[in-house]
Design an enzyme around this catalytic site. Structure first.
Site, mmCIF file in Angstrom:
data_model
loop_
_atom_site.group_PDB
_atom_site.id
_atom_site.type_symbol
_atom_site.label_atom_id
_atom_site.label_comp_id
_atom_site.label_asym_id
_atom_site.label_seq_id
_atom_site.Cartn_x
_atom_site.Cartn_y
_atom_site.Cartn_z
ATOM 1 N N VAL A 142 0.828 -1.205 0.000
ATOM 2 C CA VAL A 142 0.000 0.000 0.000
ATOM 3 C C VAL A 142 0.866 1.260 0.000
ATOM 4 O O VAL A 142 0.398 2.338 -0.353
ATOM 5 C CB VAL A 142 -0.948 -0.003 1.219
ATOM 6 C CG1 VAL A 142 -1.775 1.274 1.290
ATOM 7 C CG2 VAL A 142 -1.877 -1.212 1.170
ATOM 8 N N GLU A 143 2.121 1.121 0.351
ATOM 9 C CA GLU A 143 2.995 2.300 0.464
ATOM 10 C C GLU A 143 3.973 2.377 -0.710
ATOM 11 O O GLU A 143 3.616 2.853 -1.787
ATOM 12 C CB GLU A 143 3.699 2.274 1.824
ATOM 13 C CG GLU A 143 2.686 2.373 2.974
ATOM 14 C CD GLU A 143 3.338 2.382 4.339
ATOM 15 O OE1 GLU A 143 4.239 3.221 4.563
ATOM 16 O OE2 GLU A 143 2.962 1.551 5.186
ATOM 17 N N MET A 144 5.203 1.881 -0.558
ATOM 18 C CA MET A 144 6.187 2.003 -1.628
ATOM 19 C C MET A 144 6.205 0.786 -2.553
ATOM 20 O O MET A 144 6.732 0.847 -3.659
ATOM 21 C CB MET A 144 7.558 2.276 -1.017
ATOM 22 C CG MET A 144 7.580 3.605 -0.252
ATOM 23 S SD MET A 144 9.045 3.895 0.758
ATOM 24 C CE MET A 144 10.206 4.426 -0.488
#
Length: 352
Positions: A142-144
């Site tokens: 969901v982030e990087m």
């Protein structure tokens, strides 16, 4: 002569009253300083490093480059600084951060400033230190969204300047470009992100560093019991606490169980790491879910949910005034953007 004598007596009386008033204020300030020192400590120049990752100039310089480099993300557009923007006091000032493919997480991004003083990292404390925390977002889908540590290392090894920088930062390692060393370098840089404020000047003995209203707010902060959780060098960050001791947090998502997700202990439901209040006037929106944008509302909520009291508008205003004295100076070196090395023809390309 008689008139002059009367004038002299009046002047002396006024001078005496003023001197007395100053003395009373000085005594009051000294008493408040003594009381404050029972609960708080001023920031040191640097956050202590663990034995296996001593802070060095070379490591900090490498960590700064990595912190700002979006190539640590799968898309090549998200860096650590994207969600923890140092120009805005280590946060992105949104409810929940925008990640890979426009996904959003379930937690508000906490500031990285002074984070190394905390008992653990993340709202639920699932990372024991900055090194462990640095590894999480890079691989989080969901982030990087990097699919593996191997791809991170492959990208970095394809860039000659990074290979040289890792060798300088980790001279004892035969193969210094590793995922562990990525995290160590970023953590070393983050340990330099210390933001001394006027409140630190006060704690060191300069009682004039705070205004009258800020001192009144500090006195209330102590007397009302805020210091039971927000204490120490970070005014928080050193313990876990249930959010909703006396009254449920009004925006609580019942499915967000907090530290329970880590410990599976029933007592840890709706328990979160107590946030540091340093730079709190700049790190809005507030709480683990980022639902509260007004610091005054946040202070009221804390009074009701955690202390079981209703603060007046005047009390809230004074406490908020005190909290503003915690706004510190961001280190100049952190705000100077590094010149990142160029990719090579062999550098793996960004992916959607």
């Amino acid at each position: 002569m008689k008139k002059l004598a009367i004038v002299g007596l009046v002047s002396a009386a006024l001078f005496g009253a003023a001197t007395y008033s100053i003395a009373v204020q000085r005594d009051s300030d000294s008493a408040l300083l003594r009381e404050a020192r029972k609960y708080f400590q001023p920031l040191p120049k640097e956050i202590p490093a663990p034995p296996d990752n001593p802070t060095t100039k070379e490591k900090v310089e490498l960590g700064k480059m990595l912190y700002y480099d979006p190539r640590l993300s799968l898309s090549g557009v998200i860096s650590c600084n994207t969600c923890h923007n140092l120009a805005t006091y280590g946060v992105d000032n949104v409810e929940t951060s925008l990640g890979h493919g426009f996904k959003t997480g379930g937690k508000n991004a906490p500031t990285v400033l002074n984070a190394g003083f905390h008992i653990a990292q993340f709202w639920d404390g699932r990372a024991k230190d900055l090194e462990e925390q640095a590894k999480g977002p890079i691989l989080n889908p969901v982030e990087m969204a990097m699919p593996s540590p191997e791809l991170v290392v492959e990208r970095l090894k394809s860039i000659d300047e990074y290979v040289k920088a890792f060798k300088k930062a980790f001279p004892q390692d035969k193969d210094p470009v590793t995922y562990d060393n990525v995290a160590k370098a970023i953590a070393a840089f983050e340990r330099t992100l210390v933001t001394p404020s006027r409140f630190d000047e006060f704690l060191r003995g300069n009682t004039k560093a705070l205004t009258k209203t800020e001192k009144e707010g500090l006195k209330l902060f102590i007397e009302k019991g805020c210091v039971s959780c927000h204490n120490g060098v970070g005014l928080g960050g050193n313990m876990f606490q249930k959010f909703g001791i006396y009254k449920p947090y009004p925006y609580q998502d019942p499915e967000d169980l907090g530290r329970y997700n880590v410990t599976k202990n029933e007592a840890d439901k709706y328990v979160y790491k107590v946030p540091s209040l340093r730079n709190v006037t700049r790190t809005y929106p507030y709480f683990h879910d980022g639902k509260v944008w007004d610091l005054r509302e946040a202070v009221k909520i804390m009074g009701e949910t955690q202390l079981g009291i209703t603060l007046t508008e005047e009390e809230v205003a004074k406490i908020v005034a005190f909290l503003d004295s915690l706004t510190g100076r961001i280190p100049e070196h952190a705000l100077k953007l590094p010149v990142l090395p160029p990719s090579s023809p062999n550098t793996p390309k960004p992916q959607k």
